[in-house]
Design a protein around this motif. Structure first.
Motif, PDB file in Angstrom:
ATOM      1  N   ARG A  51       0.843  -1.197   0.000  1.00  0.00           N
ATOM      2  CA  ARG A  51       0.000   0.000   0.000  1.00  0.00           C
ATOM      3  C   ARG A  51       0.877   1.245   0.000  1.00  0.00           C
ATOM      4  N   LEU A  52       0.456   2.235  -0.749  1.00  0.00           N
ATOM      5  CA  LEU A  52       1.134   3.530  -0.788  1.00  0.00           C
ATOM      6  C   LEU A  52       0.109   4.585  -0.389  1.00  0.00           C
ATOM      7  N   ASP A  53       0.256   5.151   0.800  1.00  0.00           N
ATOM      8  CA  ASP A  53      -0.658   6.198   1.257  1.00  0.00           C
ATOM      9  C   ASP A  53      -0.257   7.515   0.619  1.00  0.00           C
ATOM     10  N   MET A  54      -1.250   8.302   0.268  1.00  0.00           N
ATOM     11  CA  MET A  54      -1.018   9.571  -0.405  1.00  0.00           C
ATOM     12  C   MET A  54      -1.739  10.685   0.339  1.00  0.00           C
ATOM     13  N   GLN A  55      -1.235  11.879   0.184  1.00  0.00           N
ATOM     14  CA  GLN A  55      -1.848  13.053   0.795  1.00  0.00           C
ATOM     15  C   GLN A  55      -3.169  13.368   0.085  1.00  0.00           C
ATOM     16  N   PRO A  56      -4.072  14.102   0.769  1.00  0.00           N
ATOM     17  CA  PRO A  56      -5.295  14.530   0.095  1.00  0.00           C
ATOM     18  C   PRO A  56      -4.955  15.266  -1.201  1.00  0.00           C
ATOM     19  N   MET A  57      -5.807  15.080  -2.207  1.00  0.00           N
ATOM     20  CA  MET A  57      -5.527  15.678  -3.514  1.00  0.00           C
ATOM     21  C   MET A  57      -6.820  16.083  -4.192  1.00  0.00           C
ATOM     22  N   SER A  58      -6.676  16.851  -5.237  1.00  0.00           N
ATOM     23  CA  SER A  58      -7.833  17.328  -5.996  1.00  0.00           C
ATOM     24  C   SER A  58      -8.469  16.175  -6.770  1.00  0.00           C
ATOM     25  N   ALA A  59      -9.690  16.374  -7.197  1.00  0.00           N
ATOM     26  CA  ALA A  59     -10.388  15.365  -7.989  1.00  0.00           C
ATOM     27  C   ALA A  59      -9.613  15.060  -9.272  1.00  0.00           C
ATOM     28  N   HIS A  60      -9.058  16.076  -9.887  1.00  0.00           N
ATOM     29  CA  HIS A  60      -8.267  15.893 -11.107  1.00  0.00           C
ATOM     30  C   HIS A  60      -7.088  14.961 -10.847  1.00  0.00           C
ATOM     31  N   ASN A  61      -6.360  15.204  -9.765  1.00  0.00           N
ATOM     32  CA  ASN A  61      -5.213  14.358  -9.444  1.00  0.00           C
ATOM     33  C   ASN A  61      -5.628  12.942  -9.072  1.00  0.00           C
ATOM     34  N   ARG A  62      -6.796  12.785  -8.431  1.00  0.00           N
ATOM     35  CA  ARG A  62      -7.287  11.434  -8.127  1.00  0.00           C
ATOM     36  C   ARG A  62      -7.540  10.652  -9.405  1.00  0.00           C
ATOM     37  N   VAL A  63      -8.088  11.310 -10.415  1.00  0.00           N
ATOM     38  CA  VAL A  63      -8.321  10.645 -11.702  1.00  0.00           C
ATOM     39  C   VAL A  63      -6.994  10.203 -12.315  1.00  0.00           C
ATOM     40  N   LEU A  64      -5.990  11.065 -12.260  1.00  0.00           N
ATOM     41  CA  LEU A  64      -4.681  10.717 -12.821  1.00  0.00           C
ATOM     42  C   LEU A  64      -4.046   9.555 -12.063  1.00  0.00           C
ATOM     43  N   VAL A  65      -4.087   9.606 -10.734  1.00  0.00           N
ATOM     44  CA  VAL A  65      -3.493   8.537  -9.935  1.00  0.00           C
ATOM     45  C   VAL A  65      -4.216   7.218 -10.207  1.00  0.00           C
ATOM     46  N   ALA A  66      -5.530   7.253 -10.272  1.00  0.00           N
ATOM     47  CA  ALA A  66      -6.285   6.029 -10.538  1.00  0.00           C
ATOM     48  C   ALA A  66      -5.915   5.444 -11.901  1.00  0.00           C
ATOM     49  N   GLY A  67      -5.732   6.307 -12.891  1.00  0.00           N
ATOM     50  CA  GLY A  67      -5.362   5.837 -14.225  1.00  0.00           C
ATOM     51  C   GLY A  67      -3.987   5.202 -14.264  1.00  0.00           C
ATOM     52  N   VAL A  68      -3.022   5.834 -13.629  1.00  0.00           N
ATOM     53  CA  VAL A  68      -1.659   5.288 -13.599  1.00  0.00           C
ATOM     54  C   VAL A  68      -1.640   3.998 -12.767  1.00  0.00           C
ATOM     55  N   ALA A  69      -2.340   3.987 -11.646  1.00  0.00           N
ATOM     56  CA  ALA A  69      -2.399   2.785 -10.810  1.00  0.00           C
ATOM     57  C   ALA A  69      -2.963   1.609 -11.599  1.00  0.00           C
ATOM     58  N   ALA A  70      -3.995   1.853 -12.391  1.00  0.00           N
ATOM     59  CA  ALA A  70      -4.593   0.788 -13.195  1.00  0.00           C
ATOM     60  C   ALA A  70      -3.578   0.193 -14.163  1.00  0.00           C
ATOM     61  N   HIS A  71      -2.715   1.006 -14.729  1.00  0.00           N
ATOM     62  CA  HIS A  71      -1.690   0.503 -15.646  1.00  0.00           C
ATOM     63  C   HIS A  71      -0.686  -0.401 -14.939  1.00  0.00           C
ATOM     64  N   PHE A  72      -0.544  -0.226 -13.634  1.00  0.00           N
ATOM     65  CA  PHE A  72       0.344  -1.075 -12.844  1.00  0.00           C
ATOM     66  C   PHE A  72      -0.401  -2.280 -12.273  1.00  0.00           C
ATOM     67  N   GLY A  73      -1.693  -2.379 -12.563  1.00  0.00           N
ATOM     68  CA  GLY A  73      -2.490  -3.472 -12.012  1.00  0.00           C
ATOM     69  C   GLY A  73      -2.834  -3.262 -10.555  1.00  0.00           C
ATOM     70  N   LEU A  74      -2.858  -2.001 -10.124  1.00  0.00           N
ATOM     71  CA  LEU A  74      -3.127  -1.646  -8.736  1.00  0.00           C
ATOM     72  C   LEU A  74      -4.499  -0.999  -8.609  1.00  0.00           C
ATOM     73  N   ARG A  75      -5.005  -0.987  -7.392  1.00  0.00           N
ATOM     74  CA  ARG A  75      -6.270  -0.326  -7.105  1.00  0.00           C
ATOM     75  C   ARG A  75      -5.998   1.018  -6.441  1.00  0.00           C
ATOM     76  N   PHE A  76      -6.809   2.006  -6.783  1.00  0.00           N
ATOM     77  CA  PHE A  76      -6.760   3.309  -6.136  1.00  0.00           C
ATOM     78  C   PHE A  76      -8.020   3.407  -5.284  1.00  0.00           C
ATOM     79  N   VAL A  77      -7.838   3.674  -4.001  1.00  0.00           N
ATOM     80  CA  VAL A  77      -8.988   3.781  -3.099  1.00  0.00           C
ATOM     81  C   VAL A  77      -8.905   5.088  -2.322  1.00  0.00           C
ATOM     82  N   VAL A  78     -10.066   5.642  -2.049  1.00  0.00           N
ATOM     83  CA  VAL A  78     -10.150   6.829  -1.202  1.00  0.00           C
ATOM     84  C   VAL A  78     -10.505   6.345   0.182  1.00  0.00           C
ATOM     85  N   VAL A  79      -9.675   6.699   1.153  1.00  0.00           N
ATOM     86  CA  VAL A  79      -9.882   6.264   2.536  1.00  0.00           C
ATOM     87  C   VAL A  79     -10.530   7.413   3.288  1.00  0.00           C
ATOM     88  N   PRO A  80     -11.724   7.170   3.849  1.00  0.00           N
ATOM     89  CA  PRO A  80     -12.395   8.254   4.573  1.00  0.00           C
ATOM     90  C   PRO A  80     -11.668   8.665   5.826  1.00  0.00           C
TER      91      PRO A  80
END
Length: 80
Positions: A51-80
């Motif tokens: 797991r790689l924890d990340m700082q809070p980010m904008s919706a735009h950056n969440r979309v980018l991170v989710a896209g790159v994570a998918a290319h690595f076969g990883l899941r991007f999750v938002v932790v409340p």
């Protein structure tokens, strides 16, 4: 907070999202994606880390991170 986790991504790894294509065309965004790629490469290279924890980010950056994570076969999750 958001996190990238080991596990099967929901997106198709062969598909590049429009948001990623737009970001790659912009030097500042491309550099951000490059740094993210380096972080995710380190994550998948280290079997003791799942797991790689990340700082809070904008919706735009969440979309980018989710896209790159998918290319690595990883899941991007938002932790409340």
């Amino acid at each position: 907070m958001a996190a990238v986790q080991a596990g099967e991504a929901s997106a198709d790894k062969g598909v590049v999202s429009a948001a990623l294509l737009v970001a790659l065309a912009q030097p500042k965004e491309r550099e951000k994606l490059h740094r993210l790629e380096q972080e995710l490469t380190r994550l998948v290279s280290n079997p003791s880390v799942d797991r790689l924890d990340m700082q809070p980010m904008s919706a735009h950056n969440r979309v980018l991170v989710a896209g790159v994570a998918a290319h690595f076969g990883l899941r991007f999750v938002v932790v409340p």
